[in-house]
Scaffold this motif. Structure first.
Motif, PDB file in Angstrom:
ATOM      1  N   GLN A  27     -58.531 -16.812  68.236  1.00 52.18           N
ATOM      2  CA  GLN A  27     -57.578 -17.166  69.287  1.00 52.18           C
ATOM      3  C   GLN A  27     -56.141 -17.023  68.747  1.00 52.18           C
ATOM      4  N   PRO A  28     -55.447 -15.931  69.087  1.00 56.50           N
ATOM      5  CA  PRO A  28     -54.096 -15.729  68.545  1.00 56.50           C
ATOM      6  C   PRO A  28     -53.012 -16.501  69.288  1.00 56.50           C
ATOM      7  N   LEU A  29     -53.320 -17.012  70.482  1.00 59.71           N
ATOM      8  CA  LEU A  29     -52.276 -17.656  71.277  1.00 59.71           C
ATOM      9  C   LEU A  29     -51.773 -18.938  70.628  1.00 59.71           C
ATOM     10  N   THR A  30     -52.659 -19.639  69.935  1.00 60.60           N
ATOM     11  CA  THR A  30     -52.244 -20.846  69.227  1.00 60.60           C
ATOM     12  C   THR A  30     -51.191 -20.499  68.176  1.00 60.60           C
ATOM     13  N   GLU A  31     -51.489 -19.516  67.347  1.00 66.40           N
ATOM     14  CA  GLU A  31     -50.565 -19.144  66.273  1.00 66.40           C
ATOM     15  C   GLU A  31     -49.314 -18.455  66.818  1.00 66.40           C
ATOM     16  N   TRP A  32     -49.435 -17.792  67.974  1.00 67.35           N
ATOM     17  CA  TRP A  32     -48.279 -17.115  68.543  1.00 67.35           C
ATOM     18  C   TRP A  32     -47.141 -18.093  68.813  1.00 67.35           C
ATOM     19  N   SER A  33     -47.456 -19.300  69.269  1.00 65.25           N
ATOM     20  CA  SER A  33     -46.395 -20.280  69.517  1.00 65.25           C
ATOM     21  C   SER A  33     -45.592 -20.553  68.255  1.00 65.25           C
ATOM     22  N   PHE A  34     -46.264 -20.601  67.114  1.00 72.19           N
ATOM     23  CA  PHE A  34     -45.556 -20.857  65.850  1.00 72.19           C
ATOM     24  C   PHE A  34     -44.842 -19.607  65.349  1.00 72.19           C
ATOM     25  N   LEU A  35     -45.411 -18.444  65.604  1.00 71.38           N
ATOM     26  CA  LEU A  35     -44.724 -17.200  65.250  1.00 71.38           C
ATOM     27  C   LEU A  35     -43.441 -17.062  66.067  1.00 71.38           C
ATOM     28  N   ALA A  36     -43.506 -17.393  67.354  1.00 67.36           N
ATOM     29  CA  ALA A  36     -42.339 -17.288  68.219  1.00 67.36           C
ATOM     30  C   ALA A  36     -41.315 -18.384  67.945  1.00 67.36           C
ATOM     31  N   ALA A  37     -41.707 -19.404  67.191  1.00 69.43           N
ATOM     32  CA  ALA A  37     -40.778 -20.488  66.864  1.00 69.43           C
ATOM     33  C   ALA A  37     -39.692 -20.055  65.889  1.00 69.43           C
ATOM     34  N   GLN A  50     -46.868 -14.606  81.966  1.00 66.70           N
ATOM     35  CA  GLN A  50     -47.620 -14.000  83.059  1.00 66.70           C
ATOM     36  C   GLN A  50     -48.948 -13.444  82.518  1.00 66.70           C
ATOM     37  N   GLY A  51     -49.941 -13.358  83.395  1.00 67.42           N
ATOM     38  CA  GLY A  51     -51.279 -12.981  82.967  1.00 67.42           C
ATOM     39  C   GLY A  51     -51.357 -11.730  82.107  1.00 67.42           C
ATOM     40  N   PRO A  52     -50.778 -10.591  82.533  1.00 69.29           N
ATOM     41  CA  PRO A  52     -50.850  -9.375  81.713  1.00 69.29           C
ATOM     42  C   PRO A  52     -50.167  -9.526  80.349  1.00 69.29           C
ATOM     43  N   VAL A  53     -49.101 -10.319  80.290  1.00 72.15           N
ATOM     44  CA  VAL A  53     -48.422 -10.556  79.015  1.00 72.15           C
ATOM     45  C   VAL A  53     -49.328 -11.359  78.094  1.00 72.15           C
ATOM     46  N   THR A  54     -49.945 -12.397  78.641  1.00 71.83           N
ATOM     47  CA  THR A  54     -50.890 -13.195  77.851  1.00 71.83           C
ATOM     48  C   THR A  54     -52.019 -12.329  77.332  1.00 71.83           C
ATOM     49  N   ASP A  55     -52.543 -11.464  78.193  1.00 74.84           N
ATOM     50  CA  ASP A  55     -53.650 -10.593  77.790  1.00 74.84           C
ATOM     51  C   ASP A  55     -53.243  -9.660  76.650  1.00 74.84           C
ATOM     52  N   ALA A  56     -52.008  -9.138  76.712  1.00 77.97           N
ATOM     53  CA  ALA A  56     -51.543  -8.225  75.660  1.00 77.97           C
ATOM     54  C   ALA A  56     -51.383  -8.954  74.330  1.00 77.97           C
ATOM     55  N   ILE A  57     -50.893 -10.185  74.376  1.00 80.04           N
ATOM     56  CA  ILE A  57     -50.786 -10.965  73.139  1.00 80.04           C
ATOM     57  C   ILE A  57     -52.173 -11.235  72.582  1.00 80.04           C
ATOM     58  N   TYR A  58     -53.074 -11.603  73.471  1.00 74.22           N
ATOM     59  CA  TYR A  58     -54.431 -11.935  73.034  1.00 74.22           C
ATOM     60  C   TYR A  58     -55.134 -10.732  72.412  1.00 74.22           C
ATOM     61  N   SER A  59     -55.009  -9.574  73.038  1.00 79.69           N
ATOM     62  CA  SER A  59     -55.776  -8.413  72.584  1.00 79.69           C
ATOM     63  C   SER A  59     -55.073  -7.614  71.503  1.00 79.69           C
ATOM     64  N   ASP A  60     -53.777  -7.332  71.670  1.00 83.32           N
ATOM     65  CA  ASP A  60     -53.093  -6.409  70.762  1.00 83.32           C
ATOM     66  C   ASP A  60     -52.419  -7.111  69.580  1.00 83.32           C
ATOM     67  N   VAL A  61     -51.748  -8.224  69.845  1.00 86.35           N
ATOM     68  CA  VAL A  61     -51.133  -8.941  68.721  1.00 86.35           C
ATOM     69  C   VAL A  61     -52.216  -9.418  67.759  1.00 86.35           C
ATOM     70  N   ALA A  62     -53.377  -9.764  68.289  1.00 87.49           N
ATOM     71  CA  ALA A  62     -54.487 -10.188  67.425  1.00 87.49           C
ATOM     72  C   ALA A  62     -54.848  -9.110  66.403  1.00 87.49           C
ATOM     73  N   LEU A  63     -54.742  -7.850  66.807  1.00 92.36           N
ATOM     74  CA  LEU A  63     -55.121  -6.752  65.910  1.00 92.36           C
ATOM     75  C   LEU A  63     -54.151  -6.612  64.740  1.00 92.36           C
ATOM     76  N   VAL A  64     -52.938  -7.112  64.908  1.00 93.41           N
ATOM     77  CA  VAL A  64     -51.955  -7.023  63.821  1.00 93.41           C
ATOM     78  C   VAL A  64     -52.428  -7.817  62.609  1.00 93.41           C
ATOM     79  N   LEU A  65     -53.023  -8.979  62.854  1.00 92.51           N
ATOM     80  CA  LEU A  65     -53.430  -9.833  61.742  1.00 92.51           C
ATOM     81  C   LEU A  65     -54.345  -9.102  60.768  1.00 92.51           C
ATOM     82  N   VAL A  66     -55.289  -8.329  61.296  1.00 93.74           N
ATOM     83  CA  VAL A  66     -56.289  -7.692  60.442  1.00 93.74           C
ATOM     84  C   VAL A  66     -55.939  -6.228  60.148  1.00 93.74           C
TER      85      VAL A  66
END
Length: 433
Positions: A201-211, A383-399
């Motif tokens: 789940q990248p959305l949890t960590e995204w809040s801290f990255l965006a901080a 917005q939904g599509p923005v959330t989806d992009a963070i979930y799917s694509d930003v997650a791939l950055v980690l690995v």
């Protein structure tokens, strides 16, 4: 400004007075009839662990002649079902809601809680702003929250103490802690899928990255004034990906199963993809070994907390018994209601009610400190599509499967695809309490 017991005492006195005047048969008018309300909740209500059931029981005890039926709705279709039922006026008297963008489609179907709840109780509740028009709880309040929720990082106190470590507060400190643990043969951070999902789940960590930005700057991201693909967020994602690249995480960090269970079992020193709602179960498994801290994704140490009201309940415009339904909202914020929430192990939104769980109470204490900067959960407002992009694509950055610039450009593209009325949103956020 705080009236910890005075407002609750007034509510209790009013309830006692009404009870004294109530018909002996417990009805509203002495006919034996009761007012029956329906309350929709998201998912199942386990009778042994169901906050709503406890709140309803307390409310019904204080409000003879009024009953509330809890109706469990499937999570996958909850909001669509609520919207369909609201269009036809066939939905519940009281509706489960989440704050932020989740709330927007239902605003026209929700009465202002000020009609039913004392304004001082609303002002005391730190979570009501998230359910209010323009984040202003002196304006229309669409729902009353039951509890606050926090995005947090977890660490194993025993492992940290064994290696002479303290919780890190910056990227540099985090890397130093991870290096020490790795050299000692301990997995520093575990990551992977949880709760039946296919990936972490990248959305949890995204809040801290965006901080890396202050809360007021988040408003510029939400409305497109500032692109997501900017140097500051690129830097944050680079630092994040370096944790995996340096071997500070498990190799299957993207989709490893049962990582929360493995963290609780001591397989790793830290886990970053969770929230405060998981504290009670971790305490059951780890006891005093459980530690919580703000995920340290900063170049310089800065006290902050990511907190947003969790579940809220609103009175629908089509309810045939709005006064009785509104009384439930006031009960949630009463002393009795807040204590029921605290007894469940979750932090209520009014101050002064301890949960009895030290890790949970420490979060509330830190959030209340004057120097702490309060951030909402970032994904509650995207917005939904923005959330989806963070979930799917930003997650791939980690690995290492997508470059930071490419992932952030994908988020910008998702925003650009939105209709204009979904882009022009106004989410005023403050840098101070």
């Amino acid at each position: 400004m705080r009236r910890k017991f005075l407002a609750g005492a007034a509510v209790a006195a009013a309830v006692a007075a009404l009870a004294a005047c109530a018909p002996a048969d417990g009805s509203e008018d002495g006919t034996g009839d009761t007012v029956d309300l329906t309350l929709w909740i998201y998912g199942a209500c386990d009778s042994e662990e169901c906050l709503e059931a406890d709140l309803v029981a307390g409310f019904e005890q204080d409000n003879p002649g009024v009953t509330i039926e809890i109706v469990s709705q499937p999570p996958d279709n909850y909001f669509a079902a609520l919207q369909s039922a609201s269009v036809t006026g066939s939905g519940p008297d009281l509706a489960f809601l989440w704050p932020g963008a989740y709330l927007d489609p239902f605003k026209k179907y929700l009465l202002d809680a000020h009609e039913f709840v004392d304004s001082e109780l609303i002002q005391e509740s730190s979570g009501t702003a998230y359910f209010s028009e323009g984040n202003d709880n002196s304006a229309h309040v669409y729902a009353i929250p039951t509890n606050n929720q926090y995005y947090i990082g977890f660490y194993n106190k025993r492992i940290f103490e064994e290696h002479g470590l303290t919780p890190p507060t910056t990227w540099d400190e985090l890397n130093q802690v991870c290096q020490t643990l790795k050299e000692a043969g301990v997995l520093p951070i575990i990551s992977g899928a949880t709760s039946g999902s296919a990936q972490f789940q990248p959305l949890t960590e995204w809040s801290f990255l965006a901080a890396t930005f202050m809360p007021s700057q988040w408003s510029d991201l939400y409305d497109g004034t500032m692109p997501y693909n900017n140097p500051e967020l690129q830097h944050q994602l680079e630092e994040w990906a370096s944790l995996y690249e340096s071997g500070y995480m498990n190799e299957d960090a993207f989709n490893a199963p049962d990582v929360d269970d493995r963290f609780a079992a001591g397989d790793a020193a830290m886990w970053f993809s969770g929230g405060s709602w998981q504290i009670p179960s971790f305490v059951d498994e780890m006891g005093e070994d459980l530690g919580v801290f703000q995920t340290p994704y900063l170049d310089e140490s800065r006290p902050l907390t990511v907190v947003t009201a969790g579940t809220g309940y609103g009175v629908t415009t089509y309810s045939e018994h709005p006064e009785e339904a509104g009384a439930f909202l006031e009960f949630i914020l009463s002393d009795a209601g807040q204590q029921i929430i605290a007894d469940s192990g979750q932090p209520p939104t009014r101050p002064g009610f301890d949960t009895g769980v030290p890790a949970m109470d420490a979060l509330a204490e830190a959030a209340a400190a004057p120097e702490t900067v309060l951030y909402p959960m970032f994904d509650n407002f995207t917005q939904g599509p923005v959330t989806d992009a963070i979930y799917s694509d930003v997650a791939l950055v980690l690995v290492g499967q997508m470059a930071p610039e490419e992932a952030l450009a994908s988020v910008d593209a998702a925003f650009a695809s939105l209709p204009e009325d979904e882009q022009n949103i106004d989410i005023p956020l403050s840098d101070t309490k």
